[in-house]
Design a protein around this motif. Structure first.
Motif, PDB file in Angstrom:
ATOM      1  N   VAL A 146       0.837  -1.205   0.000  1.00 40.39           N
ATOM      2  CA  VAL A 146       0.000   0.000   0.000  1.00 40.39           C
ATOM      3  C   VAL A 146       0.869   1.251   0.000  1.00 40.39           C
ATOM      4  CG1 VAL A 146      -1.727   1.308   1.332  1.00 40.39           C
ATOM      5  CG2 VAL A 146      -1.895  -1.180   1.183  1.00 40.39           C
ATOM      6  N   ASP A 147       1.935   1.266   0.803  1.00 38.91           N
ATOM      7  CA  ASP A 147       2.788   2.451   0.903  1.00 38.91           C
ATOM      8  C   ASP A 147       4.183   2.022   1.314  1.00 38.91           C
ATOM      9  OD1 ASP A 147       3.934   4.909   1.191  1.00 38.91           O
ATOM     10  OD2 ASP A 147       2.409   5.728   2.534  1.00 38.91           O
ATOM     11  N   LYS A 148       5.147   2.156   0.409  1.00 41.25           N
ATOM     12  CA  LYS A 148       6.520   1.733   0.694  1.00 41.25           C
ATOM     13  C   LYS A 148       7.260   2.694   1.624  1.00 41.25           C
ATOM     14  CE  LYS A 148       7.428  -0.953  -3.486  1.00 41.25           C
ATOM     15  NZ  LYS A 148       8.290  -1.104  -4.679  1.00 41.25           N
ATOM     16  N   THR A 149       6.712   3.878   1.776  1.00 45.61           N
ATOM     17  CA  THR A 149       7.420   4.878   2.595  1.00 45.61           C
ATOM     18  C   THR A 149       7.034   4.799   4.066  1.00 45.61           C
ATOM     19  OG1 THR A 149       5.712   6.564   2.242  1.00 45.61           O
ATOM     20  CG2 THR A 149       7.494   6.432   0.620  1.00 45.61           C
ATOM     21  N   ILE A 150       6.334   3.748   4.456  1.00 46.05           N
ATOM     22  CA  ILE A 150       5.901   3.622   5.856  1.00 46.05           C
ATOM     23  C   ILE A 150       7.071   3.749   6.836  1.00 46.05           C
ATOM     24  CG2 ILE A 150       4.980   1.982   7.543  1.00 46.05           C
ATOM     25  CD1 ILE A 150       2.817   3.291   6.029  1.00 46.05           C
ATOM     26  N   PRO A 151       8.205   3.058   6.627  1.00 48.14           N
ATOM     27  CA  PRO A 151       9.324   3.204   7.585  1.00 48.14           C
ATOM     28  C   PRO A 151       9.767   4.655   7.747  1.00 48.14           C
ATOM     29  CG  PRO A 151       9.703   1.323   6.158  1.00 48.14           C
ATOM     30  CD  PRO A 151       8.521   2.036   5.599  1.00 48.14           C
ATOM     31  N   LEU A 156      17.153  17.269  16.200  1.00 45.21           N
ATOM     32  CA  LEU A 156      17.775  16.753  17.423  1.00 45.21           C
ATOM     33  C   LEU A 156      16.875  15.752  18.145  1.00 45.21           C
ATOM     34  CD1 LEU A 156      20.009  16.774  19.530  1.00 45.21           C
ATOM     35  CD2 LEU A 156      18.950  18.781  20.562  1.00 45.21           C
ATOM     36  N   ASP A 157      15.604  16.106  18.296  1.00 43.01           N
ATOM     37  CA  ASP A 157      14.688  15.215  19.016  1.00 43.01           C
ATOM     38  C   ASP A 157      14.518  13.894  18.290  1.00 43.01           C
ATOM     39  OD1 ASP A 157      14.288  17.028  21.039  1.00 43.01           O
ATOM     40  OD2 ASP A 157      12.586  17.975  20.069  1.00 43.01           O
ATOM     41  N   GLN A 158      14.393  13.972  16.984  1.00 45.77           N
ATOM     42  CA  GLN A 158      14.249  12.741  16.186  1.00 45.77           C
ATOM     43  C   GLN A 158      15.430  11.809  16.406  1.00 45.77           C
ATOM     44  OE1 GLN A 158      13.802  14.242  12.185  1.00 45.77           O
ATOM     45  NE2 GLN A 158      11.750  13.405  12.013  1.00 45.77           N
ATOM     46  N   LYS A 159      16.617  12.361  16.254  1.00 44.67           N
ATOM     47  CA  LYS A 159      17.808  11.524  16.357  1.00 44.67           C
ATOM     48  C   LYS A 159      17.970  10.946  17.760  1.00 44.67           C
ATOM     49  CE  LYS A 159      20.247  14.841  14.391  1.00 44.67           C
ATOM     50  NZ  LYS A 159      21.293  15.653  13.759  1.00 44.67           N
ATOM     51  N   SER A 160      17.736  11.777  18.751  1.00 45.31           N
ATOM     52  CA  SER A 160      17.889  11.295  20.132  1.00 45.31           C
ATOM     53  C   SER A 160      16.924  10.153  20.418  1.00 45.31           C
ATOM     54  CB  SER A 160      17.646  12.447  21.114  1.00 45.31           C
ATOM     55  OG  SER A 160      18.575  13.473  20.910  1.00 45.31           O
ATOM     56  N   ASN A 161      15.693  10.320  19.998  1.00 45.62           N
ATOM     57  CA  ASN A 161      14.688   9.283  20.274  1.00 45.62           C
ATOM     58  C   ASN A 161      14.946   8.015  19.473  1.00 45.62           C
ATOM     59  OD1 ASN A 161      13.234  10.857  22.113  1.00 45.62           O
ATOM     60  ND2 ASN A 161      12.075  11.853  20.492  1.00 45.62           N
ATOM     61  N   VAL A 162      15.395   8.172  18.237  1.00 43.27           N
ATOM     62  CA  VAL A 162      15.718   6.990  17.417  1.00 43.27           C
ATOM     63  C   VAL A 162      16.864   6.214  18.049  1.00 43.27           C
ATOM     64  CG1 VAL A 162      16.729   6.277  15.222  1.00 43.27           C
ATOM     65  CG2 VAL A 162      14.806   7.855  15.235  1.00 43.27           C
ATOM     66  N   ILE A 163      17.881   6.940  18.498  1.00 46.83           N
ATOM     67  CA  ILE A 163      19.046   6.283  19.103  1.00 46.83           C
ATOM     68  C   ILE A 163      18.674   5.601  20.423  1.00 46.83           C
ATOM     69  CG2 ILE A 163      21.278   6.749  20.196  1.00 46.83           C
ATOM     70  CD1 ILE A 163      21.641   8.951  18.027  1.00 46.83           C
ATOM     71  N   ASP A 164      17.867   6.268  21.217  1.00 47.39           N
ATOM     72  CA  ASP A 164      17.541   5.729  22.541  1.00 47.39           C
ATOM     73  C   ASP A 164      16.541   4.588  22.482  1.00 47.39           C
ATOM     74  OD1 ASP A 164      19.236   7.583  23.603  1.00 47.39           O
ATOM     75  OD2 ASP A 164      17.668   9.010  24.153  1.00 47.39           O
ATOM     76  N   HIS A 165      15.586   4.658  21.565  1.00 51.66           N
ATOM     77  CA  HIS A 165      14.461   3.726  21.618  1.00 51.66           C
ATOM     78  C   HIS A 165      14.419   2.718  20.471  1.00 51.66           C
ATOM     79  CE1 HIS A 165      13.106   7.134  24.132  1.00 51.66           C
ATOM     80  NE2 HIS A 165      12.475   6.217  24.815  1.00 51.66           N
ATOM     81  N   TYR A 166      14.861   3.128  19.284  1.00 54.21           N
ATOM     82  CA  TYR A 166      14.697   2.225  18.143  1.00 54.21           C
ATOM     83  C   TYR A 166      15.981   1.510  17.764  1.00 54.21           C
ATOM     84  CZ  TYR A 166      13.879   0.667  13.347  1.00 54.21           C
ATOM     85  OH  TYR A 166      13.788  -0.087  12.199  1.00 54.21           O
ATOM     86  N   SER A 208       8.403   3.267  18.054  1.00 55.50           N
ATOM     87  CA  SER A 208       9.540   2.336  18.104  1.00 55.50           C
ATOM     88  C   SER A 208       9.059   0.890  18.203  1.00 55.50           C
ATOM     89  CB  SER A 208      10.458   2.688  19.278  1.00 55.50           C
ATOM     90  OG  SER A 208       9.764   2.622  20.502  1.00 55.50           O
ATOM     91  N   ASP A 209       8.001   0.650  18.968  1.00 51.78           N
ATOM     92  CA  ASP A 209       7.450  -0.716  19.051  1.00 51.78           C
ATOM     93  C   ASP A 209       6.930  -1.175  17.690  1.00 51.78           C
ATOM     94  OD1 ASP A 209       8.061  -0.899  21.703  1.00 51.78           O
ATOM     95  OD2 ASP A 209       6.045  -0.459  22.429  1.00 51.78           O
ATOM     96  N   LEU A 210       6.250  -0.278  16.975  1.00 56.19           N
ATOM     97  CA  LEU A 210       5.724  -0.645  15.657  1.00 56.19           C
ATOM     98  C   LEU A 210       6.860  -0.919  14.680  1.00 56.19           C
ATOM     99  CD1 LEU A 210       3.428  -1.010  13.655  1.00 56.19           C
ATOM    100  CD2 LEU A 210       3.415   1.475  13.294  1.00 56.19           C
ATOM    101  N   LEU A 211       7.889  -0.075  14.706  1.00 58.82           N
ATOM    102  CA  LEU A 211       9.033  -0.305  13.818  1.00 58.82           C
ATOM    103  C   LEU A 211       9.694  -1.645  14.111  1.00 58.82           C
ATOM    104  CD1 LEU A 211      10.657   3.247  13.789  1.00 58.82           C
ATOM    105  CD2 LEU A 211       9.789   2.034  11.799  1.00 58.82           C
ATOM    106  N   GLU A 212       9.839  -1.979  15.385  1.00 59.37           N
ATOM    107  CA  GLU A 212      10.438  -3.254  15.749  1.00 59.37           C
ATOM    108  C   GLU A 212       9.595  -4.428  15.250  1.00 59.37           C
ATOM    109  OE1 GLU A 212      12.063  -5.567  19.765  1.00 59.37           O
ATOM    110  OE2 GLU A 212      10.492  -4.059  19.924  1.00 59.37           O
ATOM    111  N   PRO A 262      16.517   4.618   5.555  1.00 54.29           N
ATOM    112  CA  PRO A 262      15.785   5.741   6.191  1.00 54.29           C
ATOM    113  C   PRO A 262      16.309   6.062   7.592  1.00 54.29           C
ATOM    114  CG  PRO A 262      14.248   4.139   5.271  1.00 54.29           C
ATOM    115  CD  PRO A 262      15.606   3.528   5.193  1.00 54.29           C
ATOM    116  N   LEU A 263      16.741   5.027   8.302  1.00 51.68           N
ATOM    117  CA  LEU A 263      17.283   5.242   9.645  1.00 51.68           C
ATOM    118  C   LEU A 263      18.554   6.079   9.583  1.00 51.68           C
ATOM    119  CD1 LEU A 263      17.463   4.518  12.718  1.00 51.68           C
ATOM    120  CD2 LEU A 263      18.800   2.540  12.024  1.00 51.68           C
ATOM    121  N   LEU A 264      19.459   5.746   8.663  1.00 55.10           N
ATOM    122  CA  LEU A 264      20.713   6.490   8.542  1.00 55.10           C
ATOM    123  C   LEU A 264      20.455   7.934   8.119  1.00 55.10           C
ATOM    124  CD1 LEU A 264      23.054   3.836   6.880  1.00 55.10           C
ATOM    125  CD2 LEU A 264      22.889   4.482   9.285  1.00 55.10           C
ATOM    126  N   PHE A 265      19.452   8.129   7.284  1.00 51.89           N
ATOM    127  CA  PHE A 265      19.114   9.496   6.877  1.00 51.89           C
ATOM    128  C   PHE A 265      18.678  10.317   8.076  1.00 51.89           C
ATOM    129  CE2 PHE A 265      15.997  12.662   5.575  1.00 51.89           C
ATOM    130  CZ  PHE A 265      16.730  13.391   4.649  1.00 51.89           C
TER     131      PHE A 265
END
Length: 1945
Positions: free
Chosen positions: A473-478, A539-549, A495-499, A529-532
């Motif tokens: 349906v949508d490849k850009t979901i991640p 800042l908030d995006q990166k911090s939360n991705v690093i801490d939780h995902y 983060s739970d959904l991504l996992e 997408p994660l590396l991007f």
């Protein structure tokens, strides 16, 4: 990762009665081997843990006995004693379980005797009649049934007795509970007893074998009769709302269980229960016993809660597995869910909602069980398309955003089970192609990502059907999910959904893979997408991705790490990052840190170190972005192995990090740094223990499997050296003038070191001891931290000193201690509030170190008693505290007496709050529950209370005045003191509750008679002089009096609250077990009541509230019933006083009711939350009745109070969900109250409404007021608050009727604003369904009619409110309908208000449609095309035919919005607007508009500015459209930019300039795809002419910005013939503007001038000499722009300018300007690097980065081309400058300048010295120098270090000291003056004269540095000269640059 001590288990020892003890003694054998001896030894022990060992020996001992032993009277007696022991133990005692386990292993031949013993003992227990023993007996029955064979057999034998006992106990406990109404502590205990009794009854029926036959079912059977009695009790319980809901819930379970056990035949049970639930019981056909036991359930109306709990029992107690109940069970299942659906629409109480959600989840689980073997009809009833599933889905959608986490969790379970149910109904069909799953997936994906429920439901869907169809349906979901990771509240869900998705996709790809290429697809979908985000996200995006995902992803796929590192390594050089971006380096460090912390990297440094170089880590440690530094530090500190050895390289890097990272302004970053370093210290401590053991084993020649690379002793020595070096750095960071962040970080880390490396004890070796590195200097440095104005620093310093083993006595003599104590007493009376905090910490330090002056303890010598060694420290602290408090009280008493005579004198010389603060501080540090000098404390406490009341009485007249801030004049001279005294006498409270009733007749009192004021004025001597502490006449300002009074009230409130909270109360009068009497507690409560209800100063009653809360919390837990009931009595009293509305009432009558809401808030918040919250319910009922509007004008005061109290209660988070049921009534009261004619009522209603909006929609989480983060769907809102649906609809209808009336009066219905505000916060959802009960459609016509309001703001709000009520797919039709309503140009009669409202609705709907996801649909273009056609039909509204400029402007906005949406070609077709001829129409509108023909209007015409802006935006869009189409040809342009820029209206010029600036900026930065359009070429001449004549500041600023973006080569040559200025003259003109204009223009002009200067220096090298004056003027301009007093914008511009000209002026190998000017620019760099603003420091760091990137400087450092932080940039800048001086061969002329920098040429030492000797005047609110970042000595030490190194290494030597004679003389004089000033300072100047003392110490260090350098130049550097040591500057300073030929920096 720290060392945690295992908690010791506490077990109460068992005991037996004297008779049993004697029996054991008589039976015990001599050898002590029989059972009696074993038990005797056991009971004689006092330790329960030891007794466990004996208990475990019972069964093995009896196994040795033969079968004849069963007749042995000893064993029989022992078994009897064991039974008694078992039943005497408490339920939670581990001995009980151990004994049961042991007795379960009894040999079979002892079982009969053991059962007999237990039965006899249990029988004795059951015969008890003592109500207090019932709970113990019930617990024993429970424990007998719990995995205890003997107990169960005994209960089975006594089943009749047990049932009878349970019946009797439940009845009696209930009766006792009713008797104790009001004593909630006792009632809570009895409620728990009831609950346990019901649970035991349920367990009994389930586990005892006696119920298996049918004999007991005879009506005459005692068992049957008891069962019927219990059933009757449970029936009453389930309907009794006075009981706890857990009791009702358990009773519901018991009822269904008992029916299941008792009813015959079993197959009729489902039908019977169905009839109970549906309220359709046939009373004739049911058995008589059932009717008599359950009459309330069969015949009477039962509460909703009872029905709910019966549903719960049905689902929990019946067997739903395998369809065992057949068709009747299936029918019951369906009936149950229908009952639950009906309850869900009626139940609104939060706890019942929670029960309902759990029961619904239980129902879905039962349905899944039944469906596994069910009939086809049930499958049809429960498939995805059935009505039941639809209702369940609606429930999920309504509640998935519910505020209760637990309820949201239940919706997830329901949804998960729903998917499972549908799978079971479709059997083997393809899940991916199934219509239900497909539609569900599409509808979920259409939802906005801010909906939390979307994540959980998608996760369940992925687990059920897989990820493939979602990616289809949508490849850009991640990427979409990663985008929302910046929102903190959504991070856990995302983060739970991504996992879940990642795991599922990996499993899917792996299962279908033929080769290894599947991993590439996985990486492409998820890792890229994660590396991007890691590199480019915020800042908030990166911090939360690093801490939780990231950790979850690496755990799922460790093999992806190498791929990530490889990608990031290749891009790390290109994307170095900045202050706002981490870049690839930051992403790399984050990945490596996470991998190492979670064990995905091998621990050895050389293994993971191969992935990243040491140089790269070093760059990360000083990176400009703080999170990169944190991640790099985390890589070094964190490890999944807590005992991993820390390598030498890691230690060096961490030492390097600490040098440059202590001074960080971000609290979060500081916290992370300290936390990571603490982890490192724990690693060192734990690994050192391993090394010690390894060292011991090696010394004993024991072989080891893994030998370390070096001997353990070497590693341990490295540890010691490292920790010592770290501590050296940290103590050095406490230098004079160090900033708050530096001190905070250093003290926190030192505290961690003291904590992690404890004092050596118990044979445990510690690798490091902090106390060993403490000397007098370091001790003094920590002590001086008490003088910080930040209390955090004081707390940390005190905690550190308490952790050190060496006491103060080792470093201080008695005279110094006496001085400290006197300084503390003096500070406690300072008029500066922070001084009394310092005094408090000083006194506490002296108390705990036993360092008080001996004179203070003389009067207590005789009262000292002997203590044991264990209590010695506690006793010393208590004695010292008592002495200090007595001393403080004596002083306080004198000062209160003085204040009673003259409050002004007290405020000026001895404000009393400091003394009280010190008393509170001393008490808080003392363990008051274990005092030893109780008899000494009692009079002290009594005196403390009396003095508190006296102090309060002195200051309360000011605090309780109507306006303490306004009535006291701002006195600045002592002559006004007498007038101030008169006013203080006058401001006694005079206002009463007439305050509100007078509001409507204010006009009658239009004059104020001063004679009345003076009539009662006492005669006061006007010649009073106020003397300060030193006899000097003081100026007493109003602030001093007010602050003295306010802070005194604050401290008294906190002290009284602390006393009540900490001091033990006397249980009975005259007892010796407490310090506070009941009467004293009552007095404190009355004190708080008085001040909360009468104070008018907000600070005073807020602080009284803080103390009162402490008191109420104590009272709610107090065993004394009279005290326990005090809050309730106080509550009723104040409610009655509010209701009576007596004008003479002393209740504070202000617009917000002052402290009254706080008072009631404190009383209700203290009510136990686990109870029924009866006080809250009754109070809310009373307040709602008062808050509703009435005809009685006398009720105004109670109404205002009620509204204000309600506001406070809705805001109180402690009431949690208990307040939610009252939101509806509160909203009604607020909306209706807004219509009141009394202002005070409207004001309070508005405040209440605002609070309710926050309570309903949540705290504002974004800048957008109507962001969907703070909105609810219509279904969700009206489902939570169903009563608001008809109310809002009715109110809105009334409002709409008012709007439609012929009169059209303004403000006819004032509640329109509130109604539209609420409705505007709702939004539609695809999940809302089509339920007609709560449809939002009825609101639409009324909202549309509100658009015709005569109030402009209301029309706007109506337009915004309409959007949520129209579904997205219905928007085009609605727009067309609205456009059709607009009048034609031929119509004669129309209202512009109605036209405006309609157009606004069209505009907002169109905007919402263009922003929606429907833009992806093919219908989007067609729908908007149809709208455009309709719009063309009403184009006259945009032309001059429409006389109203306001409506013309909105119509033009609509046209502009359509051009933005449709100006793109469809597939293969020409653009829609072109095909419709829309641009031609727009061109005609523009050419016919006033932009071409001119304006006949002035600014007095309504809507002219708005019309101009709208028209200009449309004109610009038309120009761009024609330009894009025509290319080079511009003949068809409707209007040129020149015409727009020549407009006389600034709005037109400003918008035009903004559009042009955007294009020029894009072209200059290279972001424009095709460069500048031809239309904009050669416009330099136009902008130059505009710049000369533009008067509008914003337009002028934009013109300068455009010129700055353009290439000077294009326009600078034109200045002479265009504006008659040569390029040089234009430069001067620009610099003049930069010197005189306001900050924004100044900044732009500076940038432009600098660009022109750079252009001249690059292009006209031969004319540089002629430019010298201009260059000097430019340098002075840059220097002046860096001054601290200027706005940040100016300094930021200067930093950017310096960065841009660095290669030409700062680092040029051949300097263009003179050395003096070059060094002046470098001085600017140093100034900016030490700015207090982070942004300016970051910009200045860019200058250093640029300087280090030049060809002549890049080879000298390892940080070339790196983004570095300002801390290290300062050191690098000094190093580069010294290096450049050598390159330029300018060391000789440059040295005197640098020495003056070092000395501080701008500091006037004489003024500084004089200020220390004078009594400074106190300006209370004037802030002193607050040092948040800049540290003078840091730059001084860097400069000194590099100059010393440079002079020592350089071959250049000055010819002699005569070259610097003036400087040398200045330095010597300054040094002597400093020495003299230091000698004149008082002994404790660091505390009493902190600011001056610090300033002098800094200057002394600067002077000494200069002396040493001058001595070196003279060639006589002597040992006797006091100089800076090498350790006085950071050791890394020499490492910043690499050697350059023979020299290095």
């Amino acid at each position: 990762m720290g060392v945690k001590k295992k908690k010791e288990m506490q077990v109460a020892a068992l005991t037996i009665c004297h008779q049993d003890l004697e029996s054991l003694r008589s039976f015990a054998d001599v050898e002590g081997k029989n059972l009696a001896s074993l038990l005797l030894h056991c009971v004689q022990l006092t330790d329960g843990v030891s007794q466990i060992c004996y208990i475990k020996q019972i069964a093995p001992l009896l196994e040795k006995e033969d079968k004849n032993g069963m007749c042995d009277p000893i064993i029989r007696s022992c078994l009897d004693i064991l039974a008694g022991i078992y039943l005497s133990l408490s339920l939670k005692n581990p001995l009980k379980k151990v004994l049961a386990s042991s007795l379960n292993g009894l040999p079979e031949f002892f079982l009969t005797e053991a059962i007999h013993s237990f039965t006899c003992r249990l029988q004795e227990e059951l015969n008890t009649t003592d109500l207090c023993s019932y709970r113990k007996v019930i617990d024993n029955i429970s424990s007998c049934l719990e995995n205890f064979n003997l107990g169960r057999a005994s209960v089975n034998n006594l089943l009749e007795n047990v049932l009878h006992f349970l019946q009797k106990s439940l009845i009696e406990i209930l009766e006792e509970n009713r008797k104790l109404t009001g004593n909630h502590i006792a009632q809570t205990q009895l409620m728990n007893d009831l609950l346990v009794g019901i649970r035991v009854s349920v367990t009994l029926v389930q586990k005892v074998q006696g119920f298996q036959g049918n004999l007991w079912k005879a009506s005459s059977s005692p068992i049957w009769q008891s069962m019927c009695g219990l059933l009757s009790i449970f029936t009453n319980f389930v309907s009794d709302d006075d009981l706890l809901q857990t009791i009702q819930s358990t009773s519901g379970l018991a009822i269904i269980l008992f029916i299941k056990i008792m009813f015959d035949p079993p197959e009729k049970i489902p039908g019977l229960i169905s009839s109970l639930l549906l309220r359709s019981v046939d009373c004739v056909s049911i058995p008589e016993w059932f009717m008599s036991s359950c009459r309330n359930l069969c015949c009477a109306e039962i509460p909703e809660s009872a029905l709910l709990f019966l549903c719960q029992g049905t689902l929990a107690m019946l067997d739903w597995q395998n369809g065992s109940m057949g068709p009747c069970g299936e029918a019951l299942l369906l009936d149950t869910v229908h009952v639950l659906f009906s309850l869900s629409s009626r139940i609104k109480e939060s706890t019942l909602e929670m029960f309902l959600s759990r029961i619904l989840a239980s129902w879905t689980s039962s349905a899944v069980c039944v469906l596994e073997s069910s009939s086809p009809s049930l499958k049809n009833s429960l498939n995805g398309n059935s009505s039941i599933v639809e209702r369940l889905l609606e429930y999920v959608y309504t509640h998935w955003e519910h505020p209760l986490d637990a309820l949201r969790h239940q919706t997830k379970i329901i949804f998960k089970n729903l998917l499972q149910m549908h799978r079971l109904t479709i059997e083997r069909a393809d899940l991916v192609t199934d219509r239900f799953f497909w539609e569900l997936t599409v509808s979920l994906l259409q939802l906005e990502w801010h909906v939390k429920g979307k994540y959980t439901c998608l996760g369940c869907l992925v687990e059920c059907t897989g990820i493939e169809h979602i990616l289809t349906v949508d490849k850009t979901i991640p990427s979409q999910i990663l985008e929302v990771m910046g929102e903190q509240s959504l991070v856990p869900y995302a983060s739970d959904l991504l996992e879940t998705m990642f795991k599922n996709h990996k499993t899917h790809l792996k299962s279908q893979a033929v080769d290894s290429t599947w991993i590439d697809q996985l990486h492409e979908t998820w890792i890229s997408p994660l590396l991007f985000i890691l590199c480019e996200g915020n800042l908030d995006q990166k911090s939360n991705v690093i801490d939780h995902y990231l950790p979850k992803l690496l755990n799922c796929s460790p093999e992806s790490l190498s791929y990530m590192v490889k990608i990031l390594q290749t891009s790390a050089d290109a994307k170095t990052g900045s202050c706002n971006s981490r870049g690839a380096l930051g992403a790399l460090m984050a990945c490596l840190r996470t991998a190492r912390a979670h064990g995905h990297l091998q621990s050895a440094t050389d293994t993971w170190g191969s992935l990243v170089s040491s140089a790269r880590i070093k760059q990360g440690l000083v990176h400009q972005h703080c999170q990169v530094r944190i991640d790099t530090l985390g890589l070094l500190c964190e490890s999944n192995r807590s005992t991993e050895i820390v390598s030498t390289e890691e230690m060096q890097l961490i030492q390097f990090f600490i040098t440059y990272n202590l001074n960080n302004q971000s609290p979060g970053v500081r916290q992370q740094i300290c936390s990571l370093l603490k982890k490192l210290f724990c690693r060192i401590q734990e690994s050192s223990q391993v090394l010690y053991k390894l060292e011991q084993s090696m010394s004993k020649h024991e072989p080891e499997n893994e030998l370390p690379k070096q001997h353990p002793s070497v590693s341990l020595q490295q540890y010691k050296n490292f920790m010592s070096s770290i501590c050296n750095s940290l103590f050095e960071a406490l230098f004079p003038g160090s900033s708050y962040p530096t001190r905070f970080s250093a003290l926190t880390i030192l505290g961690s070191i003291a904590e992690v490396f404890p004092v050596q004890e118990g044979g445990i070796q510690t690798v490091y001891q902090l106390s060993h590195d403490i000397d007098a200097g370091r001790f003094q440095a920590v002590m001086e931290c008490f003088t910080s104005t930040f209390e955090d620093v004081k707390i940390l310093a005190f905690a550190l000193l308490m952790k050190l083993t060496k006491t103060v006595v080792q470093f201080q003599d008695s005279e110094k201690l006496q001085g400290l104590f006197q300084a503390a007493l003096e500070l406690s009376t300072s008029t500066k509030p922070h001084d009394c905090v310092t005094a408090s910490y000083l006194l506490n330090f002296l108390i705990w170190q036993d360092a008080l002056p001996s004179s203070l303890s003389a009067d207590l010598q005789t009262q000292q008693v002997a203590y044991g060694d264990g209590d010695k420290l506690a006793s010393v602290v208590e004695r010292n505290t008592l002495m200090v408090i007595k001393c403080l009280l004596e002083n306080l008493e004198e000062e209160i007496s003085q204040a009673e005579n003259s409050l002004l004198q007290a405020a000026a010389s001895c404000p009393m709050y400091g003394r009280v603060h010190c008393v509170t501080g001393a008490l808080q540090k003392l363990p008051l529950n274990s005092l030893q000098l109780v008899s000494e404390w009692r009079p002290v406490v009594e005196k403390l209370l009396l003095l508190s009341y006296r102090l309060s009485a002195v200051v309360s007249p000011v605090i309780q005045s109507s306006s303490p801030e306004g009535l006291i004049p701002m006195d600045t001279d002592s002559e006004s003191a007498s007038r101030l005294q008169m006013i203080l006498n006058e401001i006694q409270p005079r206002d009463t509750n007439d305050y509100f009733s007078q509001v409507k007749i204010v006009k009658e009192h239009d004059s104020f008679d001063l004679e009345d004021l003076n009539a009662n004025m006492p005669d006061i001597d006007t010649s009073v002089e106020i003397k300060g502490k030193e006899g000097k006449t003081c100026d007493v300002t109003a602030q001093m009096v007010l602050v003295c009074c306010w802070r005194s009230m604050k401290e008294v409130a906190l002290l009284l609250g602390t006393l009540c909270q900490l001091l033990p109360m006397q249980s009975v009068p005259e007892s010796s077990d407490g310090l506070l009497t009941v009467e004293q507690v009552r007095d404190v409560g009355d004190y708080f009541k008085q001040h909360l209800l009468q104070s008018r100063h907000r600070g005073a009653f807020e602080l009284a509230y803080t103390g009162f809360v402490k008191l109420t919390e104590i009272l709610s837990r107090c065993p004394n019933v009279s005290l326990q009931k005090l809050p309730e009595q106080w509550l009723w009293n104040v409610l009655e006083e509010i209701k009576c509305s007596d004008p003479s009432s002393k209740l504070c009558a202000t617009r917000r009711s002052a402290g009254i809401p706080f008072y009631i808030q404190a009383l209700l918040a203290s009510e136990p939350k686990k109870g029924k919250m009866d006080l809250l319910k009754i109070t809310m009922k009373e307040l709602m009745s008062l808050a509703r509007p009435t005809e009685d004008s006398q009720s105004t005061v109670p109404q205002v109070h009620a509204l204000n109290i309600l506001r406070a209660l809705y805001r109180d988070t402690r009431l949690r969900e208990n307040i939610i049921p009252y939101v509806t009534d509160g909203a009604k009261a607020a909306i209706l109250g807004f219509t009141s004619p009394v202002w005070a009522v409207r004001n309070s209603s508005t405040l209440l409404f605002s609070t309710l909006i926050t309570r309903i929609f949540g705290v504002k989480r974004g800048s957008d007021e109507l962001s969907k983060k703070n909105r609810l769907t219509g279904r969700e809102f009206f489902s939570r608050f169903p009563e608001l649906y008809p109310f809002l609809l009715k109110q809105l209808e009334a409002v709409a009727n008012t709007v439609d009336s012929d009169t059209g009066e303004l403000n006819r219905h004032p509640s329109m604003f509130l109604l539209l505000l609420v409705l505007g916060r709702l939004y539609p959802s695809p999940m809302d369904g089509t339920s007609s009960a709560l449809s939002m459609a009825p609101f639409v016509p009324f909202i549309m009619r509100c658009g015709g309001s005569p109030v402009y703001r209301s029309r706007e709000m109506a337009a915004r409110a309409l959007v949520p009520f129209v579904m997205v797919d219905q928007i085009p039709n609605t727009i067309r309908t609205l456009l059709a309503r607009l009048p034609n140009c031929t119509d004669q009669c129309f209202r512009q208000n109605h036209i405006h409202g309609t157009l606004l609705q069209v505009f907002h709907l169109l905007q919402a449609y263009s922003d929606s996801k429907h833009r992806m649909n093919s219908d989007f273009q067609q729908e908007l095309t149809d709208v455009t056609v309709c719009t063309k039909a009403k184009l006259w509204l945009a032309k001059r035919q429409n006389p109203c400029l306001v409506t013309r402007a909105v119509y033009i906005d609509i046209l502009f919005l359509l051009t933005c949406c449709l100006d793109k070609p469809a597939k293969g077709n020409q653009p829609v607007l072109e095909s419709l001829g829309f641009w031609e129409e727009i061109s005609r509108i523009i050419t016919g508009s006033e932009l071409i023909t001119g304006f006949p209007y002035t600014f007095t015409v309504p809507g002219l500015p708005q019309y101009l802006q709208s028209l200009t935006k449309l004109a610009i869009a038309a120009v761009w459209a024609v330009t894009a189409k025509a290319g080079e040809q511009t003949r068809n342009v409707p209007i040129s930019f020149s015409q727009l820029l020549e407009s006389t209206f600034s709005e037109v010029r400003l918008l035009t300039l903004e559009a042009l600036l955007e294009r020029f900026s894009a072209a200059a930065s290279g972001l424009a795809e095709k460069g500048l359009p031809p239309l904009l070429h050669n416009m330099g001449e136009k902008f130059l002419m505009l710049a000369m004549k533009e008067k509008h500041p914003e337009c002028f600023c934009k013109i300068l910005k455009i010129l700055h973006c353009m290439d000077p080569r294009e326009w600078l040559p034109q200045t002479e013939y265009c504006v008659h200025l040569t390029p040089k003259e234009f430069l001067i003109w620009t610099m003049d503007i930069a010197s005189t204009e306001r900050s924004e223009i100044r900044s732009v002009a500076l940038r432009l001038a600098s660009k022109v200067v750079a252009h001249h220096t690059q292009t006209r090298e031969e004319n540089r000499d002629s430019m010298a004056p201009e260059l000097k003027q430019w340098v002075q301009l840059v220097v002046s722009s860096c001054e601290d007093h200027l706005p940040p914008e100016s300094r930021l511009a200067a930093a950017e300018v310096l960065a841009s000209i660095t290669p030409y002026f700062l680092t040029n190998p051949h300097p263009i300007i003179g050395l003096q000017d070059t060094l002046a620019l470098w001085r600017c760099v140093f100034t900016l690097l030490q700015s207090e603003e982070q942004a300016i420091r970051d910009a200045a760091a860019e200058i250093v980065t640029t300087a280090l990137s030049q060809e002549n400087t890049s080879q000298s450092t390892e940080f070339a081309f790196c983004q570095v932080d300002a801390s290290i940039a300062l050191a690098l800048a000094v190093a580069v400058l010294c290096d450049l001086l050598q390159q330029w061969d300018q060391l000789a002329p440059g040295l005197p300048i640098l020495l003056r920098w070092l000395l501080g040429e701008n500091d006037d030492l004489v003024v500084c010295a004089e200020s220390t000797c004078q009594v400074e005047e106190d300006y209370l609110f004037e802030k002193a120098d607050v040092n948040l970042w800049a540290e003078t000595l840091v730059s001084v030490r860097y400069l000194y270090k590099h100059l010393s190194w440079l002079l020592s290494k350089s071959s250049w030597r000055p010819p002699g000291p005569e070259t610097l004679p003036h400087l040398q003389r200045t330095v010597s004089e300054q040094y002597h003056l400093l020495s003299q000033v230091f000698r004149e300072l008082p002994p404790t100047a660091e505390f009493l004269k902190t600011v001056e003392f610090t300033r002098l110490r800094i200057q002394k260090e600067r002077t000494l540095a200069c002396l040493r350098l001058l001595a070196f130049l003279e060639g006589k550097e002597g040992e006797d000269t006091q100089v800076l040591s090498a350790s006085d500057s950071p050791p890394e300073a020499s490492q910043l640059t690499l050697p350059r030929a023979e020299t290095a920096c």
